[in-house]
Design a protein around this motif. Sequence first.
Motif: not given
Length: 271
Positions: A230-256
């Motif tokens: 693994i050479t790189a990683l980043y986090e992501d979350r749903y857009a702020s206007d999506s209404g997704d509650v967990p995304s307010r508090y933490m990343p919901c996705f990882y990419a490697t």
Amino acid sequence: MKLDVRAYNRQAWDRQVASGNEWTRPVTPEVIARARAGDWSVVLTAVKPVPASWFPPLAGKDVLGLACGGGQQCPIFAAAGAHVTVLDNSPAQLGRDREVAEREGLAIRTVEGDMVDLSAFADRSFDLVFHPVSNVFSSAVRPMYREVSRVLRPGGILMSGFMNPDIYIFDRDAIDRRGILRVKYPLPYSDAEHLPQVQLRAMMDAGWPLEHSHSLEDQIGGQCDAGLVITALYEDRYASDSGDVPSRYMPCFYATRAVKPYTAFHISSPE
């Protein structure tokens, strides 16, 4: 009788295509025209584009879109000059890629199959495997990563997007109704095994695909154990206007981004 989740999810994603799910909407002619001119980007997760630095020059490269149907990323790769194969469990999702290929005069090979079984492909077939968030629809990921390592050429790249497993501990009904987070489920989680029958039946009647959680040990450790670096990683979350509650508090996705070394290696245990 035990539910065949893979067979159910094939039908569910076909239904999602028919209903216009955002991940089943083919890219426009304008997007393909820009890709042909060298101006393109794609996502592995929800919002963040994959950094351009993660990609080699695509012209002439053999690319596998793994569980990547929908007429979105793979047509862009083909327009950028790659030789593209896309494998997906959903015939209708593959149909989206064929639709764009026919519309734009692109060469895209489509293969219906399970992301865990890449036996249709010979060893060292691909320079790049692009695997957006989709292994939530498979009960196992370690066998998939072993297969990816097998079909990659030395120096080849795997780009993988996956869910933060922690989102599966929450009661979805509580989130939907009151906008709060209430811990309910243990990990690892499976819709088919953990949801109350009434809730599971409602999901299935509505045509929603069923999901499984996978630990970071399996997602990241599974890539490492398959011989990838693994050479790189980043986090992501749903857009702020999506209404997704967990995304307010933490990343919901990882990419490697991971690379198959030219020389096999192993990590020695400390003396």
